[in-house]
Structures are given as structure tokens and as C-alpha cells.
Design an enzyme around this catalytic site. Sequence first.
Site, mmCIF file in Angstrom:
data_model
loop_
_atom_site.group_PDB
_atom_site.id
_atom_site.type_symbol
_atom_site.label_atom_id
_atom_site.label_comp_id
_atom_site.label_asym_id
_atom_site.label_seq_id
_atom_site.Cartn_x
_atom_site.Cartn_y
_atom_site.Cartn_z
ATOM 1 N N ILE A 32 -0.380 61.750 68.102
ATOM 2 C CA ILE A 32 -1.219 60.474 67.699
ATOM 3 C C ILE A 32 -0.910 59.275 67.814
ATOM 4 O O ILE A 32 -2.100 58.103 67.194
ATOM 5 C CB ILE A 32 -2.014 61.308 65.555
ATOM 6 C CG1 ILE A 32 -2.486 62.378 66.346
ATOM 7 C CG2 ILE A 32 -2.865 60.419 65.191
ATOM 8 C CD1 ILE A 32 -3.238 63.148 65.631
ATOM 9 N N ASP A 80 15.020 56.548 59.489
ATOM 10 C CA ASP A 80 14.187 58.161 58.273
ATOM 11 C C ASP A 80 13.747 57.428 58.057
ATOM 12 O O ASP A 80 14.331 56.635 56.469
ATOM 13 C CB ASP A 80 15.750 58.839 57.877
ATOM 14 C CG ASP A 80 15.440 60.134 57.149
ATOM 15 O OD1 ASP A 80 13.978 60.370 57.194
ATOM 16 O OD2 ASP A 80 15.723 61.033 57.842
ATOM 17 N N LYS A 140 6.372 49.898 50.502
ATOM 18 C CA LYS A 140 7.208 49.451 49.506
ATOM 19 C C LYS A 140 8.320 47.948 50.983
ATOM 20 O O LYS A 140 8.349 46.834 50.492
ATOM 21 C CB LYS A 140 8.011 50.146 48.665
ATOM 22 C CG LYS A 140 9.541 49.354 47.935
ATOM 23 C CD LYS A 140 8.622 49.550 46.520
ATOM 24 C CE LYS A 140 9.782 48.522 45.805
ATOM 25 N NZ LYS A 140 9.010 48.004 44.883
ATOM 26 N N SER A 170 -3.322 61.380 57.197
ATOM 27 C CA SER A 170 -3.170 62.155 56.300
ATOM 28 C C SER A 170 -3.686 63.461 56.725
ATOM 29 O O SER A 170 -3.468 63.351 58.236
ATOM 30 C CB SER A 170 -3.916 61.843 55.086
ATOM 31 O OG SER A 170 -4.209 62.554 53.930
ATOM 32 N N LYS A 188 0.065 65.717 51.423
ATOM 33 C CA LYS A 188 -0.758 64.247 52.082
ATOM 34 C C LYS A 188 -1.581 64.331 50.424
ATOM 35 O O LYS A 188 -2.201 63.318 50.980
ATOM 36 C CB LYS A 188 -1.588 64.904 52.980
ATOM 37 C CG LYS A 188 -0.515 65.590 54.183
ATOM 38 C CD LYS A 188 -0.271 63.769 55.291
ATOM 39 C CE LYS A 188 0.094 64.471 56.063
ATOM 40 N NZ LYS A 188 1.097 63.341 57.046
ATOM 41 N N ILE A 217 -7.143 68.006 66.273
ATOM 42 C CA ILE A 217 -6.917 67.023 67.626
ATOM 43 C C ILE A 217 -6.349 67.679 68.337
ATOM 44 O O ILE A 217 -5.196 68.141 68.749
ATOM 45 C CB ILE A 217 -6.332 66.145 67.255
ATOM 46 C CG1 ILE A 217 -6.703 65.096 65.973
ATOM 47 C CG2 ILE A 217 -6.335 64.826 68.364
ATOM 48 C CD1 ILE A 217 -8.051 64.747 65.963
HETATM 49 C C1 HXC Z 1 10.199 77.528 56.919
HETATM 50 C C2 HXC Z 1 11.438 75.781 57.667
HETATM 51 C C3 HXC Z 1 11.316 75.426 59.257
HETATM 52 C C4 HXC Z 1 10.231 76.623 58.600
HETATM 53 C C5 HXC Z 1 12.432 73.960 58.534
HETATM 54 N N1 HXC Z 1 12.787 74.606 57.373
HETATM 55 N N2 HXC Z 1 11.952 74.595 59.260
HETATM 56 N N3 HXC Z 1 11.344 76.456 56.538
HETATM 57 N N4 HXC Z 1 9.741 77.641 57.904
HETATM 58 N N5 HXC Z 1 9.338 76.589 60.034
HETATM 59 C C6 HXC Z 1 13.749 74.156 56.575
HETATM 60 C C7 HXC Z 1 15.230 74.297 56.441
HETATM 61 O O1 HXC Z 1 15.253 75.610 56.803
HETATM 62 C C8 HXC Z 1 15.231 73.466 55.800
HETATM 63 O O2 HXC Z 1 15.182 74.063 54.396
HETATM 64 C C9 HXC Z 1 14.618 72.515 55.274
HETATM 65 O O3 HXC Z 1 13.175 72.980 55.917
HETATM 66 C C10 HXC Z 1 14.469 71.107 56.187
HETATM 67 O O4 HXC Z 1 14.855 71.018 57.344
HETATM 68 P P1 HXC Z 1 15.661 70.759 58.088
HETATM 69 O O5 HXC Z 1 15.775 71.084 59.406
HETATM 70 O O6 HXC Z 1 16.930 70.238 57.153
HETATM 71 O O7 HXC Z 1 15.436 69.175 58.292
HETATM 72 P P2 HXC Z 1 14.753 67.887 59.619
HETATM 73 O O8 HXC Z 1 15.458 68.021 60.195
HETATM 74 O O9 HXC Z 1 14.547 66.978 58.059
HETATM 75 O O10 HXC Z 1 13.290 68.103 59.352
HETATM 76 C C11 HXC Z 1 12.670 68.425 59.116
HETATM 77 C C12 HXC Z 1 11.207 69.177 59.543
HETATM 78 C C13 HXC Z 1 11.027 69.367 60.703
HETATM 79 C C14 HXC Z 1 10.060 68.727 58.242
HETATM 80 C C15 HXC Z 1 11.840 70.203 59.105
HETATM 81 O O11 HXC Z 1 9.980 70.092 61.394
HETATM 82 C C16 HXC Z 1 10.634 67.418 61.725
HETATM 83 O O12 HXC Z 1 12.209 67.180 61.803
HETATM 84 N N6 HXC Z 1 10.127 67.373 61.827
HETATM 85 C C17 HXC Z 1 9.383 65.815 61.924
HETATM 86 C C18 HXC Z 1 8.340 66.143 63.632
HETATM 87 C C19 HXC Z 1 7.347 67.260 63.391
HETATM 88 O O13 HXC Z 1 6.997 67.850 62.858
HETATM 89 N N7 HXC Z 1 6.337 66.373 63.724
HETATM 90 C C20 HXC Z 1 4.262 67.385 64.170
HETATM 91 C C21 HXC Z 1 4.329 66.668 62.429
HETATM 92 S S1 HXC Z 1 2.550 67.201 62.595
HETATM 93 P P3 HXC Z 1 16.796 74.912 54.097
HETATM 94 O O14 HXC Z 1 17.010 75.707 52.187
HETATM 95 O O15 HXC Z 1 17.146 75.834 55.124
HETATM 96 O O16 HXC Z 1 17.971 73.715 53.731
HETATM 97 C C22 HXC Z 1 1.450 66.748 61.276
HETATM 98 C C23 HXC Z 1 0.512 66.925 60.917
HETATM 99 C C24 HXC Z 1 -0.074 68.016 60.256
HETATM 100 O O17 HXC Z 1 2.431 66.294 60.451
HETATM 101 C C25 HXC Z 1 -1.860 68.030 60.551
HETATM 102 C C26 HXC Z 1 -2.088 69.243 61.487
HETATM 103 C C27 HXC Z 1 -2.840 69.425 61.651
#
Ligand code: HXC
Length: 284
Positions: A32, A80, A140, A170, A188, A217
Site C-alpha cells: 500500500i 525498526d 515524535k 490504519s 489500530k 485492498i
Molecule cells: C501467532 C505469532 C504469529 C502467528 C508471529 N507470532 N507470528 N503468533 N500466530 N502467525 C508471534 C511470535 O511467536 C512471537 O511471540 C511474537 O509474535 C513476535 O514474533 P517475532 O517473529 O519474534 O517478531 P518480529 O520478527 O518482530 O515480527 C513481527 C511480526 C511479523 C508482526 C510477527 O509478522 C512482521 O514482521 N510483520 C511485518 C510485515 C507485515 O506483517 N506486513 C503486513 C502488514 S498488513 P513469542 O511469544 O513466540 O515470542 C497490515 C494490514 C492490516 O498490517 C489490515 C489487513 C486488511
Amino acid sequence: MSVPKSEYLSSVWAPGIFANRVLFVTGGAGTICSAQTRAMVHLGADACIIGRNPEKTEKAAKDIAKVRSGARVIGIGNVDVRNFDNLKAAAERCVKELGAIDFVIAGAAGNFIAPISGLSPNAFKAVIDIDTIGTFNTVKATIPYLIESAARNPNPNPNGLTGGRIISVSATFHYTGMPLQAHVSAAKAAVDSLMASVSLEYGPYGVTANVIAPGAIEGTEGMERLASSAADKQKMTKAVPSGRWGSRRDIADATVYLFSDAGNYVNGTTLVVDGAGWRRQGGN
Ligand code: HXC
């Protein structure tokens, strides 16, 4: 990667409306935010794209720079949004290299599908940290530059573009609550609330702070996860009163509107771009 202009921009927007302005965007390599950034750059802005992954971020910056000859687009990786010092350094570098920050898109987000029973406390916190704390850190780190931008481009200014401006990306899940998205809904909701406070505190400086809430989307990571099967997708499309999912261009157009001089007086609001989908989200 060559992306046709029709995928990110309507024909109504005039070339050069954002000339000599700089956009700072977190999550700018994402599906997006890259469309939002392409539209802004196409219309004259320079841009600084912030991301965690350096290769992905720099590649996106190079691709986006191609939309306009002479565009300056830099990618700053290894940032980050959970880390304020990272963001502060990125904002300083943006100003050093591109001269200003006039527009901000706080778009970095984390999402995965999980029921509350499958969310560890750390999983919930991870999304709050990326979405909510990340948006706070972005505000910030950039607000001093947005205040400077607003001083250069005062509001009111009926004949020109005022600034600076912030948009947070959001969602609509928190309007009704959403199964499997408790973490994102909570994060959000806090983002929306934060942006309302930003509009109140910084409106008097000439800064505007708004929210875009996309619905479903096409082609986004989030929707690929939420509707992974054709049957899910069909069900979710049927639920949208406008009868289709949105496009990235729909979100880019909303962004251009809010950042353009057409949006000079729009502050502290949420622009929902979802074909009225959220109104049926709760099963209406
Ligand atoms: C349950 C999960 C999980 C899953 C991760 N975790 N994936 N729990 N189900 N599918 C848990 C992990 O076990 C861990 O907990 C904690 O989340 C943190 O995970 P990490 O991998 O250590 O964190 P990190 O590397 O910082 O990754 C963050 C993330 C990852 C959010 C988990 O998905 C990410 O980096 N995402 C960024 C990219 C992204 O998601 N883009 C899409 C955005 S779309 P524990 O307890 O094991 O330590 C969007 C739109 C929303 O936001 C609206 C849609 C319509």
C-alpha cells in the site's frame, strides 16, 4: 519493476503539485505505502523510504524514483519503527539529504492471523509495538520538521499547499471488533486515537494529522493472509456494498487528496476507503 501509472494514480491530479516537497514514509516498500509514495513522487515530491530490510527498502526506492525523471528517492534500511533512536536518525538523514520533511506517512505495520487463544502476550505486544508505538515514534521523530514545513507554508493559504502533514495508515477492524485480529484491532484503535490528539496539539502550528483506513485492498500482504482461499475471497467481496475490493490506487488517490491543497482544511479525521465494507463487517 515497471508499474503502469494507472495502477497508482487517477488522471485528475496535476503534475508538479508536490514539487519541492519531501515525503517521509515508514513501510514505504510495502504494497500500500509504495503506491502512495509512487503517486506523490509522480506528482513532484521527493521521498525518503524507511524500512527494516535494507535490500527491500533500497530496491523500492530505486523503483519508485523511476516514475519521474529527476526524482530524488532514498531508501533507509535497518530502521525498526519500534526503536525511536533509529527513526530519529532516519529523519535527520532525510533532512540532510533531501532538505526537509513536509509529509509523513506512518505506514509500517505488523499483521498475522491468530485467535486470542493462539496469541502469546509477546505476539500481542509485537503488533502493538510496531503499529502503535511505531506510529508514536514516527510522529515524535518527524514533528519538529513538520512544524518547520508548516511555518514555511502557512495555514490558511487559500492559493497554495499548506504543510506539514501526517497520514497514518490504519484499518477498520476496531469499528466492530474482528475475530483473529484482536491484536491489530487494538493497535489500530490506539493509532486513531493518537492521531486525534496529534491534530489537536499540532493543528495550531499548521500541521494536519489524518488517518486513512483502507478496507479490503487487492494484492496486499494483509488480505492475502485474511482471504487465502478463493471461497474466502468471494465471501469477503460479496460483503462489500460497492461490490469489489479496493485497489492500491484507491488508497494512493485518498493520500494525494489529503496531502494536496484540496485537503488544506482537513484535519483530525479518518478517511475510510473501503466501499462501505466496514458497515457490514459485524454481519449487518
Ligand atoms: C501467532 C505469532 C504469529 C502467528 C508471529 N507470532 N507470528 N503468533 N500466530 N502467525 C508471534 C511470535 O511467536 C512471537 O511471540 C511474537 O509474535 C513476535 O514474533 P517475532 O517473529 O519474534 O517478531 P518480529 O520478527 O518482530 O515480527 C513481527 C511480526 C511479523 C508482526 C510477527 O509478522 C512482521 O514482521 N510483520 C511485518 C510485515 C507485515 O506483517 N506486513 C503486513 C502488514 S498488513 P513469542 O511469544 O513466540 O515470542 C497490515 C494490514 C492490516 O498490517 C489490515 C489487513 C486488511
